[in-house]
Design a protein around this motif. Structure first.
Motif, PDB file in Angstrom:
ATOM      1  N   ASP B 464       0.850  -1.177   0.000  1.00  0.00           N
ATOM      2  CA  ASP B 464       0.000   0.000   0.000  1.00  0.00           C
ATOM      3  C   ASP B 464       0.891   1.234   0.000  1.00  0.00           C
ATOM      4  O   ASP B 464       1.488   1.594   1.017  1.00  0.00           O
ATOM      5  N   ALA B 465       1.014   1.872  -1.164  1.00  0.00           N
ATOM      6  CA  ALA B 465       1.955   2.983  -1.296  1.00  0.00           C
ATOM      7  C   ALA B 465       1.554   4.168  -0.422  1.00  0.00           C
ATOM      8  O   ALA B 465       2.403   4.879   0.095  1.00  0.00           O
ATOM      9  N   ALA B 466       0.238   4.361  -0.254  1.00  0.00           N
ATOM     10  CA  ALA B 466      -0.203   5.486   0.569  1.00  0.00           C
ATOM     11  C   ALA B 466       0.258   5.294   2.012  1.00  0.00           C
ATOM     12  O   ALA B 466       0.632   6.249   2.702  1.00  0.00           O
ATOM     13  N   GLU B 467       0.219   4.053   2.452  1.00  0.00           N
ATOM     14  CA  GLU B 467       0.664   3.746   3.810  1.00  0.00           C
ATOM     15  C   GLU B 467       2.151   4.050   3.955  1.00  0.00           C
ATOM     16  O   GLU B 467       2.583   4.665   4.944  1.00  0.00           O
ATOM     17  N   LEU B 468       2.941   3.667   2.949  1.00  0.00           N
ATOM     18  CA  LEU B 468       4.378   3.926   3.012  1.00  0.00           C
ATOM     19  C   LEU B 468       4.631   5.427   3.016  1.00  0.00           C
ATOM     20  O   LEU B 468       5.495   5.916   3.735  1.00  0.00           O
ATOM     21  N   GLU B 469       3.865   6.148   2.212  1.00  0.00           N
ATOM     22  CA  GLU B 469       4.031   7.603   2.175  1.00  0.00           C
ATOM     23  C   GLU B 469       3.810   8.213   3.554  1.00  0.00           C
ATOM     24  O   GLU B 469       4.572   9.046   4.026  1.00  0.00           O
ATOM     25  N   GLY B 470       2.748   7.766   4.216  1.00  0.00           N
ATOM     26  CA  GLY B 470       2.414   8.360   5.498  1.00  0.00           C
ATOM     27  C   GLY B 470       3.340   7.932   6.620  1.00  0.00           C
ATOM     28  O   GLY B 470       3.567   8.676   7.566  1.00  0.00           O
ATOM     29  N   LEU B 471       3.884   6.740   6.493  1.00  0.00           N
ATOM     30  CA  LEU B 471       4.585   6.149   7.633  1.00  0.00           C
ATOM     31  C   LEU B 471       6.105   6.307   7.555  1.00  0.00           C
ATOM     32  O   LEU B 471       6.754   6.475   8.580  1.00  0.00           O
ATOM     33  N   CYS B 472       6.662   6.240   6.339  1.00  0.00           N
ATOM     34  CA  CYS B 472       8.109   6.012   6.228  1.00  0.00           C
ATOM     35  C   CYS B 472       8.897   7.280   5.943  1.00  0.00           C
ATOM     36  O   CYS B 472       8.419   8.211   5.293  1.00  0.00           O
ATOM     37  N   ASP B 473      10.150   7.268   6.404  1.00  0.00           N
ATOM     38  CA  ASP B 473      11.068   8.351   6.108  1.00  0.00           C
ATOM     39  C   ASP B 473      11.871   8.035   4.852  1.00  0.00           C
ATOM     40  O   ASP B 473      12.291   8.930   4.136  1.00  0.00           O
ATOM     41  N   ILE B 474      12.125   6.755   4.657  1.00  0.00           N
ATOM     42  CA  ILE B 474      12.871   6.316   3.475  1.00  0.00           C
ATOM     43  C   ILE B 474      12.069   5.169   2.859  1.00  0.00           C
ATOM     44  O   ILE B 474      11.524   4.349   3.586  1.00  0.00           O
ATOM     45  N   VAL B 475      12.011   5.114   1.536  1.00  0.00           N
ATOM     46  CA  VAL B 475      11.367   3.968   0.884  1.00  0.00           C
ATOM     47  C   VAL B 475      12.300   3.456  -0.197  1.00  0.00           C
ATOM     48  O   VAL B 475      12.793   4.249  -1.015  1.00  0.00           O
ATOM     49  N   ILE B 476      12.574   2.138  -0.166  1.00  0.00           N
ATOM     50  CA  ILE B 476      13.297   1.575  -1.304  1.00  0.00           C
ATOM     51  C   ILE B 476      12.288   0.813  -2.146  1.00  0.00           C
ATOM     52  O   ILE B 476      11.408   0.125  -1.622  1.00  0.00           O
ATOM     53  N   VAL B 477      12.392   0.974  -3.456  1.00  0.00           N
ATOM     54  CA  VAL B 477      11.471   0.309  -4.371  1.00  0.00           C
ATOM     55  C   VAL B 477      12.228  -0.832  -5.036  1.00  0.00           C
ATOM     56  O   VAL B 477      13.273  -0.609  -5.658  1.00  0.00           O
ATOM     57  N   LEU B 478      11.711  -2.040  -4.869  1.00  0.00           N
ATOM     58  CA  LEU B 478      12.377  -3.206  -5.446  1.00  0.00           C
ATOM     59  C   LEU B 478      11.738  -3.559  -6.782  1.00  0.00           C
ATOM     60  O   LEU B 478      10.534  -3.446  -6.966  1.00  0.00           O
ATOM     61  N   SER B 479      12.598  -3.983  -7.698  1.00  0.00           N
ATOM     62  CA  SER B 479      12.114  -4.518  -8.960  1.00  0.00           C
ATOM     63  C   SER B 479      12.977  -5.715  -9.304  1.00  0.00           C
ATOM     64  O   SER B 479      14.200  -5.592  -9.348  1.00  0.00           O
ATOM     65  N   ARG B 480      12.353  -6.840  -9.524  1.00  0.00           N
ATOM     66  CA  ARG B 480      13.055  -8.086  -9.803  1.00  0.00           C
ATOM     67  C   ARG B 480      14.200  -8.301  -8.826  1.00  0.00           C
ATOM     68  O   ARG B 480      15.292  -8.731  -9.183  1.00  0.00           O
ATOM     69  N   GLY B 481      13.975  -7.969  -7.586  1.00  0.00           N
ATOM     70  CA  GLY B 481      14.957  -8.276  -6.549  1.00  0.00           C
ATOM     71  C   GLY B 481      16.062  -7.240  -6.413  1.00  0.00           C
ATOM     72  O   GLY B 481      16.922  -7.368  -5.553  1.00  0.00           O
TER      73      GLY B 481
END
Lengths: 343, 840
Positions: B464-481
């Motif tokens: 849930d991207a909205a949840e990550l937006e509200g909660l996190c200071d840093i987000v890493i986005v994984l693609s194919r590992g």
């Protein structure tokens, strides 16, 4: 949902001993046993006389001990068919290796215990580590143990040493020693299971191995341990039988397999694994034994007794399956209802 | 945008469609599971000839709504109408009959069946009429661009291929109502385009399509009408052309709640306390990130790009390489496993233990700290649980209440309490708010934030991207590992996260839906992977053993001994065939041995010398009807009284044994010689009965592979839930299955009767274990779904042969038992190793 009934004014939960609910298995088993005893005292007083009881209780004690062993395995979602071989091997080792000589008795009991540990470890590795189905693994190990039985005994029964007969068949303070052994084992199993870290982990792993694994508990080791502890209990039962029975046969364990499962189920332990009820299991053993005594006393032919046992078993499972329905189905449906991203 | 023109056309059609009567009308639907309300008063109309999108976040109730239309769940309140007619007591079969076809988010694909069998068991027979079924099936697969061998077992398919197979099944019946639940989750760009073309084609033919998604972009491409769900409530519905993305976003997310997220870390560059570098494992490569004190890091990406595996690796549940540093100290694998506290995403499978109490669930991983010398300290346990429950605001009726009596949110708080109690070095929260109601969700955010502020690093994986937006200071986005992008500070927005995930996704070089290695070439390899692969090694072992014993004892191949072995094997073979049916269904039947013995005892009252043919016929009829009754009772107890197969058949075992003893207390009642002679009739050394066994086994094998009955049987054993969703009447199949077990046992009992020639209450019991042994030797899996009747018959022959060989070799009884034990364990170990390797 949030009925905060048990909440104390300061907002914390206090343990109210009066509020402890006995498990449904305990209530069912105790009530059934009491009813049976009352029925016995009216219709078959001989079955509840001192003489009658001291004659039959040792057999209840044996069923209780193997039932506790089976319970440990069932708690881990397993099923131990090698009970028969385990009991029989302990019987023939104590009767044959000692050769009727008291001086050899303890050495042969030690050998029996050693064999039990080996058999338990093999079962444990096959089921816990190599992930074989418990039924297949224990059928195989059971056959191997019967191989050992014939290697030791050659199929000929032999009577035991006088000392063993004294230890297992004697009385202390008016109680048969075998009953005292059973009481001791029950207390030990209950204590370890309910009040120690090991026991609490054991029950958690049995109830949901996946969750226990995710929480970092050593699932396989505990599953394997169940088989070792079970074999040790079968061994104790076998040693006691060798003292109680005059000329025990090589197939002494066969007749104990079904009662062992029956008492576990009657006591409310789910065959799917989880919580165990040692005290209820032992009472169920008394119940099952008393049921046979009652049937015998009122003149039901020996043959019909197993039918009564089967009906008791169906009744017992029926009582508990109501509870399974309440917990098992919502779990399945809830996990369906959520859009979980991992299968 | 190239889609603009065709879409306008479709909207023109829609305007017409809106005037026609709805195909499906849902009114006031409410669905509750225990204490959790999944849907609350939802009303939706579905029209033919248009794509109706159901939009919403995870846990909004989309799948529940779909399952209600598909008949999997019954609504707690409200009505479902099809073509204006209210449908009561909806079931999957009824929904299918009304023309509902579903492609599930988690494909209802049976791993133990081949691709072709999956299609044939799930689809009505009419679909395959009038042509070569294989050719028709190939056409269906080609329709969705799936190119795999029809005889490949489905467990060899990739996730993407399973989705395409699921879609192919849904399209094949040309249904009036087609439900697609997140169909593109595992598909790449090309497959998605292909799917959209197919959807446009069926809509043009008047199909009502219900399209469940959480992706706005897809909705614009394909849908005409949209209904938005949030937290189980209907939040709005409109024609797609009339509504802007911003309106839809507001309906989906409910921005007003955004302010309820706790404030983020104030320090822009706090000292790092947890760092991962070069982390590689099965599904992820060279993942690295660093968290500062007070920061929460989020892991994002399209489902199945390694996020869950990274979490599991850091929890010590999967192997990994690389360096993990906590407070400046590099940790070993064991330390990582020990320091981590993992909150699993699938709460019911991995998070909670349903049978235990709230208190036990909170403490089972932290028992060491609540004990002295290995003995539990009850006071300390209660104090600690009370302390944490107070700070987490867990609402529970009591500490010794069952965990399932709590709402999803409170269950999740108990899981958090457990994680905190073990005083972890860092916390891994995998989908922490899945299945959690809104109120509890924000409390969970608050708790995670407090934990992070107190200095314990927190890593959150969320779809849930909205949840990550509200909660996190840093987000890493994984693609194919791989880490496709690392977002920090003001860049942590839902749009950036989704964009990074999707953009990375479109850059995929190769196509996950069509790997090259799944086409098996050559019959030998296919045979080795088939259920009958055990037949060849068994034949070799039987022949080798026979030759060896013959070399030791020349009488071994005498006509007498061969017919003796085969006659014994025939009785065991029939009973073991019955056991095979039970195991194929994922069950077991312990009562077969006593049943065989009981039936012989019954027969011994009728089938005697001097009895009239009528009486003898009555005897046989009673054997069959006895088996029918026993099989029905077993099946009914297991399916309708919630007995486990072991419990039900064990009770039956004891009961039947008792019945035998009631009827006869010792061997008596000699069997009619003419009957025994007839049944034991031989052609040379070969008993005719054995030939019958082989024929029956071959027919059964044919039914198992090529008839609907066989597929259904294996479907039930392979995956009961999927079988039910396909509309297979699972209970009926299972009860009939146990009846078939008993009937096979009755055939075995006839042979047993010929062998022992007298009604003996002690005989037969040993056949329970022997039958299981024979079946395992034959190669049938106790997990259900896979088995072979031919293998079972060979297993029965081998077992009989081994027991016979012992006496021919002059060995003692010891060896008889040892051989049996070694044989079954060796077979079980070899087969289980072989299976795990073909899967890998």
């Amino acid at each position: 949902m949030a009925q905060q009934a048990g909440l104390t004014p300061d907002g914390s939960f206090a343990l109210d001993w009066r509020a402890i609910k006995f498990s449904r298995g305990f209530v069912t088993v105790v009530l059934s046993t009491l009813v049976l005893l009352i029925v016995c005292s009216v219709f078959a007083p001989s079955a509840v006389s001192v003489g009658g009881l001291s004659g039959s209780l040792p057999f209840a004690a044996i069923i209780a001990i193997v039932g506790l062993g089976q319970m440990l395995v069932v708690q881990q979602g397993g099923f131990d068919l090698s009970l028969a071989g385990g009991v029989s091997l302990a019987v023939v080792i104590t009767t044959h290796l000692s050769g009727g000589d008291d001086a050899q008795l303890f050495a042969s009991i030690l050998i029996a215990v050693g064999c039990a540990v080996v058999a338990g470890v093999v079962n444990g590795i096959l089921v816990g580590v190599l992930r074989l189905n418990a039924i297949i693994a224990t059928i195989g190990v059971n056959a191997l143990m019967y191989g050992a039985v014939f290697a030791v005994a050659g199929g000929v029964p032999r009577s035991t040493t006088p000392l063993m007969a004294e230890i297992a068949g004697g009385k202390t303070l008016g109680l048969p020693n075998s009953v005292l052994f059973a009481v001791g084992v029950t207390l030990l199993v209950s204590f370890v299971l309910k009040l120690t870290v090991m026991g609490r982990r054991f029950e958690a792993i049995g109830a949901n191995p996946q969750a226990a694994h995710a929480a970092g508990l050593p699932v396989r080791r505990y599953q394997a341990t169940a088989y070792v502890c079970a074999q040790l209990l079968y061994c104790l039962a076998g040693v006691l039988i060798s003292g109680i029975t005059r000329e025990p046969t090589a197939f002494q364990g066969d007749s104990l397999l079904l009662p062992s499962v029956a008492v576990v189920v009657l006591a409310g332990t789910s065959l799917l694994g989880g919580r165990g009820f040692p005290i209820s299991t032992v009472i169920a053993a008394v119940f099952l034994n008393q049921l046979s005594q009652f049937a015998l006393a009122v003149g039901v032919p020996f043959s019909a007794q197993t039918i009564i046992q089967a009906l008791a078993l169906v009744f017992g499972i029926g009582v508990y399956s109501v509870r399974w329905r309440r917990t098992a189905i919502p779990r399945e449906k809830l996990s369906n209802s959520e859009e979980t991203n991992n299968v | 945008m190239p889609e603009v023109a065709p879409m306008n056309d479709m909207h023109a059609q829609t305007a017409v469609a809106a005037e026609v009567a709805p195909k499906i009308r849902l009114s006031g639907i409410t669905k509750r599971f225990g204490g959790v309300t999944a849907l609350s008063d939802v009303s939706v109309d579905i029209y033919p000839g248009e794509v109706h999108a159901i939009l919403g976040e995870n846990g909004a109730g989309k799948s529940t709504l779909m399952n209600i239309i598909a008949g999997v769940f019954r609504p707690t309140e409200g009505t479902v109408e099809f073509d204006g007619v209210t449908v009561n007591q909806i079931t999957p079969e009824k929904a299918a009959a009304l023309g509902v076809s579903v492609s599930y988010q988690h494909p209802a694909v049976l791993d133990d069946l081949s691709v072709l069998e999956n299609l044939r068991v799930a689809l009505p027979a009419r679909v395959f009429q009038g042509g070569d079924p294989a050719a028709i099936a190939r056409g269906m697969l080609a329709d969705v661009g799936l190119d795999v061998d029809l005889h490949l077992r489905a467990d060899a398919l990739t996730v993407g291929q399973k989705h395409l197979l699921e879609i192919a099944k849904a399209l094949a019946t040309r249904p009036p109502v087609l439900i697609l639940d997140e169909p593109t989750a595992a598909l790449d760009q090309d497959a998605t385009e292909m799917l959209f073309d197919r959807i446009r084609a069926v809509v043009a033919q008047g199909t009502a399509v219900i399209y469940i998604t959480h992706r706005l972009a897809e909705l614009r491409q394909i849908a005409h009408r949209v209904t938005v769900l949030r937290d189980g409530r209907h939040k709005g519905g409109a024609l797609v052309r009339d509504v802007t993305d911003d309106d839809l976003m507001a309906m989906i997310v409910g921005r007003s709640l955004a302010s309820a997220f706790p404030p983020k870390c104030a320090d822009a560059a706090p000292p790092t306390n947890f760092a991962v570098a070069g982390l590689s494992g099965g599904a992820f490569h060279d993942v690295g990130f660093a968290v500062g004190r007070g920061q929460i890091i989020g892991i994002a990406g399209v489902e199945g790009n390694g996020q869950a595996q990274v979490m599991r690796a850091l929890a010590g549940l999967e192997p990994w390489r690389g360096t993990v540093t906590l407070n400046g100290k590099t940790m070993t694998t064991a330390e990582v496993a020990e320091k981590s506290a993992y909150m699993p995403s699938d709460r019911h499978a991995e998070g909670i233990i349903a049978d235990l109490t709230v208190r036990e669930n909170a403490t089972f991983s932290a028992l060491d700290q609540l004990s002295r010398l290995g003995i539990m300290n009850r006071r300390a346990e209660l104090a600690e649980v009370n302390r944490l429950f107070g700070s987490l605001a867990v609402k529970t009726p009591g500490l010794d209440a069952g965990i399932l009596s709590l709402s999803g949110g409170n269950q999740q708080k108990v899981v958090m309490a457990r994680a905190l109690m073990s005083q972890p070095g860092f916390i891994l929260a995998n989908e922490p708010t899945q299945g959690v109601d809104v109120g509890a969700r924000f409390e969970i955010y608050r708790i995670l934030r407090e934990v992070s502020q107190s200095g314990t690093p927190v890593i959150v994986n969320s779809s849930d991207a909205a949840e990550l937006e509200g909660l996190c200071d840093i987000v890493i986005v994984l693609s194919r590992g791989h880490v496709a992008e690392t977002l920090t500070g003001a860049d942590v927005t839902e749009e950036r996260i989704v964009a990074a995930a999707v953009k990375a996704q479109t850059h995929l070089a190769d196509d996950p839906a069509t790997p090259t290695n799944t086409r098996t070439k050559g019959g030998l390899r296919a045979f080795i992977q088939s259920d009958n692969a055990t037949v060849a090694p068994l034949a070799v072992v039987i022949a080798a053993l026979g030759l060896y014993v013959f070399s030791q004892n020349g009488n071994y191949f005498s006509a007498f001994n061969i017919s003796n072995i085969l006659l014994l094997a025939t009785a065991l073979g029939f009973i073991a065939m019955g056991q095979t049916i039970a195991l194929l269904m994922g069950g077991i039947d312990l009562s077969v041995g006593p049943l065989a013995g009981f039936l012989v005892v019954v027969a011994s009252f009728f089938i005697n010398d001097g009895q009239s043919p009528q009486t003898i016929a009555v005897g046989f009829a009673l054997m069959v009807s006895g088996a029918l009754v026993v099989g029905s009772i077993n099946g009914l107890l297991i399916r309708f009284a919630n007995f486990t197969p072991i419990a039900a058949t064990l009770a039956m075992y004891i009961g039947l044994q008792g019945m035998s003893f009631v009827l006869r207390d010792g061997p008596d009642g000699y069997i009619n010689f003419a009957v025994m002679d007839f049944i034991g009739w031989k052609l040379g050394p070969i008993p005719v009965a054995f030939v019958v066994l082989v024929v029956v086994a071959l027919v059964a094998e044919y039914v198992l592979r090529a008839r609907r009955t066989g597929w259904q049987l294996r479907a039930v054993g392979s995956d009961e839930g999927a079988a039910r969703r396909m509309g297979i009447r699972v209970d009926r199949v299972a009860v009939l299955g146990y009846i078939a077990v008993a009937l096979c046992t009755a055939l075995g009992a006839v042979m047993l009767m010929v062998q022992i020639g007298v009604g003996d209450p002690q005989q037969g019991v040993s056949y329970t274990l022997a039958s299981i042994t024979a079946v395992v030797l034959g190669g049938t899996s106790l997990r259900g779904g896979r088995g072979t009747f031919i293998g079972t018959v060979m297993g029965a022959i081998l077992l009989t042969q081994v027991l016979n060989a012992v006496s021919f070799l002059g060995l003692s009884q010891t060896w008889q038992y040892l051989f049996q034990g070694v044989l079954i364990l060796a077979a079980a170990l070899i087969y289980s190793t072989a299976r795990s390797q073909t899967k890998a």
